[in-house]
Write a protein that holds these residues in place. Structure first.
Motif, short mmCIF file in Angstrom:
data_model
loop_
_atom_site.label_atom_id
_atom_site.label_comp_id
_atom_site.label_asym_id
_atom_site.label_seq_id
_atom_site.Cartn_x
_atom_site.Cartn_y
_atom_site.Cartn_z
N ARG A 283 0.83 -1.20 0.00
CA ARG A 283 0.00 0.00 0.00
C ARG A 283 0.87 1.25 0.00
NH1 ARG A 283 -5.32 -1.15 1.38
NH2 ARG A 283 -5.66 1.01 2.02
N SER A 284 0.27 2.38 -0.39
CA SER A 284 0.92 3.69 -0.39
C SER A 284 2.22 3.68 -1.21
CB SER A 284 1.22 4.14 1.05
OG SER A 284 0.05 4.16 1.84
N VAL A 285 2.22 3.00 -2.33
CA VAL A 285 3.43 2.90 -3.15
C VAL A 285 3.81 4.28 -3.70
CG1 VAL A 285 4.40 1.94 -5.27
CG2 VAL A 285 3.09 0.48 -3.72
N ASP A 286 2.83 5.07 -4.13
CA ASP A 286 3.14 6.40 -4.68
C ASP A 286 3.83 7.28 -3.64
OD1 ASP A 286 2.08 5.72 -7.08
OD2 ASP A 286 0.24 6.87 -6.89
N LEU A 287 3.29 7.30 -2.42
CA LEU A 287 3.87 8.12 -1.36
C LEU A 287 5.27 7.64 -1.00
CD1 LEU A 287 3.70 10.30 0.82
CD2 LEU A 287 2.54 8.63 2.30
N ARG A 288 5.45 6.33 -0.91
CA ARG A 288 6.77 5.79 -0.57
C ARG A 288 7.79 6.08 -1.66
NH1 ARG A 288 4.99 -0.01 -0.20
NH2 ARG A 288 7.21 -0.48 -0.03
N LEU A 289 7.38 6.03 -2.92
CA LEU A 289 8.28 6.34 -4.02
C LEU A 289 8.67 7.82 -3.98
CD1 LEU A 289 9.71 5.50 -6.63
CD2 LEU A 289 7.57 5.96 -7.85
N TYR A 290 7.71 8.67 -3.75
CA TYR A 290 7.98 10.11 -3.63
C TYR A 290 8.98 10.38 -2.51
CZ TYR A 290 7.01 14.99 -2.46
OH TYR A 290 7.13 16.32 -2.16
N ARG A 291 8.76 9.79 -1.34
CA ARG A 291 9.65 10.01 -0.21
C ARG A 291 11.04 9.47 -0.49
NH1 ARG A 291 6.75 8.29 5.33
NH2 ARG A 291 8.94 8.39 5.94
N ARG A 292 11.11 8.35 -1.18
CA ARG A 292 12.43 7.77 -1.47
C ARG A 292 13.25 8.70 -2.35
NH1 ARG A 292 12.78 1.57 -1.61
NH2 ARG A 292 12.49 2.21 0.55
N ILE A 293 12.62 9.28 -3.35
CA ILE A 293 13.34 10.21 -4.22
C ILE A 293 13.79 11.44 -3.43
CG2 ILE A 293 13.12 11.73 -6.23
CD1 ILE A 293 11.22 9.68 -7.44
N ILE A 294 12.92 11.96 -2.57
CA ILE A 294 13.27 13.12 -1.74
C ILE A 294 14.43 12.78 -0.81
CG2 ILE A 294 12.45 14.62 0.12
CD1 ILE A 294 11.37 15.38 -2.59
N GLU A 295 14.38 11.62 -0.18
CA GLU A 295 15.44 11.24 0.76
C GLU A 295 16.76 11.03 0.03
OE1 GLU A 295 13.65 7.86 2.56
OE2 GLU A 295 12.33 9.04 3.87
N ILE A 296 16.74 10.48 -1.16
CA ILE A 296 17.96 10.33 -1.95
C ILE A 296 18.54 11.71 -2.27
CG2 ILE A 296 18.85 9.64 -4.21
CD1 ILE A 296 16.96 7.25 -4.10
N ARG A 297 17.67 12.64 -2.67
CA ARG A 297 18.15 13.98 -3.00
C ARG A 297 18.72 14.68 -1.76
NH1 ARG A 297 19.86 16.02 -7.30
NH2 ARG A 297 17.99 15.50 -8.50
N ASP A 298 18.02 14.55 -0.61
CA ASP A 298 18.52 15.15 0.63
C ASP A 298 19.88 14.58 1.00
OD1 ASP A 298 16.33 16.75 0.85
OD2 ASP A 298 15.32 15.56 2.37
N ALA A 299 20.03 13.27 0.88
CA ALA A 299 21.30 12.64 1.23
C ALA A 299 22.42 13.10 0.31
CB ALA A 299 21.16 11.11 1.16
N GLN A 300 22.09 13.30 -0.96
CA GLN A 300 23.11 13.79 -1.89
C GLN A 300 23.58 15.18 -1.52
OE1 GLN A 300 21.09 13.20 -5.70
NE2 GLN A 300 22.59 11.63 -6.20
#
Length: 357
Positions: A283-300
């Motif tokens: 469930r909530s695949v769209d939200l989890r995908l969005y957060r994953r991209i944001i977290e990758i960008r923040d970590a970079q």
């Protein structure tokens, strides 16, 4: 097993699967209306099965009580279709008086059917009064009211689905709408068949009383519902395909995400999901995908990889842009915004990036 029986079982399985899926997933107001229609039609068709109809009569100890139960469910489904026409764009959406009139007529038809059911002599033996007393005035009136209730729902289907099919682009949505329109047309043929059955009996003819005519009538009903089930399921299958693509993208990004957040774990919002949890959570695949991209960008940004490792940034941008093309998130180029509207992940003076929001 006869062809009509096989077709009925296929339709029942399709409708119950579609109805259960609708109740198991969150729905918009329009989706809830569709869900109600599917449930009522499924219940009506289920009770229409001879074995279930006979068992219902025996359980409730009322002769032929399954007949008004399934017919009233059909009337209620038609009322839900009238409600749906007010939620979707179309000629009926801006005509509340017409919808109120349809509600009143359906309520009157349902009430009259209950009165006629009480007045009609019934036999507790296997069979129903519609077939056993076909052509009698009370049963003919009951059947006309039943078909009127079905007609309202079918008319709503044609009003909604035929114009929408012409406006829809190529793909599963258009095909699904065309199947729904075809289902309404077949339903009108079924309705005409049932009216002809009662009228022919009222005129003293038994031409439509044979086994072949009964099988044809049952096949028309099953074909109508099968077209409805297939037409409703096709857009859902398109959504399932999109979900599968986003779920796969989520898993493809995990190795990059895990390697980055292991050095800066504080960029993760909440507890980082374990590998097994990440795979099994559907469930909530769209939200989890969005957060994953944001977290990758923040970590970079934290690690300075965006400035010093263009290849890594290019890889992420390529993945993110692919996800954006699939419609997973909405992108706004940061270099087209002023300083007050920079993304929360993009510090001033940094290189151009994507504001994923």
């Amino acid at each position: 097993m006869a062809f009509a029986d096989t077709l009925e079982f296929l339709v029942l399985a399709a409708f119950w699967a579609f109805t259960i899926w609708r109740f198991a997933t969150p729905q918009t107001p329009r989706g809830r209306a569709v869900r109600l229609v599917a449930l009522l039609v499924t219940l009506s068709f289920t009770v229409n099965r001879r074995e279930i109809s006979f068992a219902t009569d025996r359980l409730l100890q009322v002769a032929d009580v399954s007949v008004p139960l399934k017919n009233l469910a059909t009337v209620a489904a038609s009322a839900a279709m009238v409600h749906l026409t007010g939620l979707l764009p179309g000629p009926a959406a801006d005509r509340p008086r017409l919808r109120r009139l349809a509600y009143a007529l359906l309520a009157a038809a349902g009430s009259a059917m209950v009165v006629l059911f009480v007045l009609v002599p019934r036999d507790p033996a296997r069979g129903d009064f519609v077939a056993e007393r076909a052509g009698t005035p009370l049963v003919t009136a009951y059947s006309v009211l039943t078909q009127f209730g079905l007609f309202v729902g079918l008319a709503c289907c044609l009003v909604l689905f035929h114009p929408a099919a012409g406006r829809a682009g190529r793909g599963s949505l258009r095909l699904g709408l065309r199947l729904l329109t075809a289902g309404a047309v077949v339903g009108l043929l079924f309705m005409a068949n049932r009216v002809a059955f009662q009228v022919s009996n009222a005129l003293g003819s038994d031409a439509l009383n044979g086994q072949a005519a009964e099988s044809a009538s049952r096949s028309l009903l099953a074909a109508m519902l099968l077209l409805f089930a297939a037409g409703a399921a096709l857009p859902a299958l398109g959504g399932l395909r999109r979900w599968a693509g986003r779920y796969a993208a989520l898993q493809r990004l995990r190795p990059l995400w895990a390697s980055l957040v292991s050095s800066v774990p504080h960029v993760v919002l909440g507890d980082p999901p374990g590998r097994l949890t990440d795979v099994l959570a559907l469930r909530s695949v769209d939200l989890r995908l969005y957060r994953r991209i944001i977290e990758i960008r923040d970590a970079q940004w934290e690690l300075g990889l965006v400035a010093h490792a263009p290849s890594t940034e290019a890889t992420l941008d390529e993945q993110a842009r692919a996800l954006l093309r699939e419609g997973s998130v909405v992108a706004t180029p940061v270099d087209n915004l002023d300083a007050e509207h920079l993304g929360h992940n993009d510090p001033p003076g940094g290189p151009p990036a994507l504001n994923l929001s």
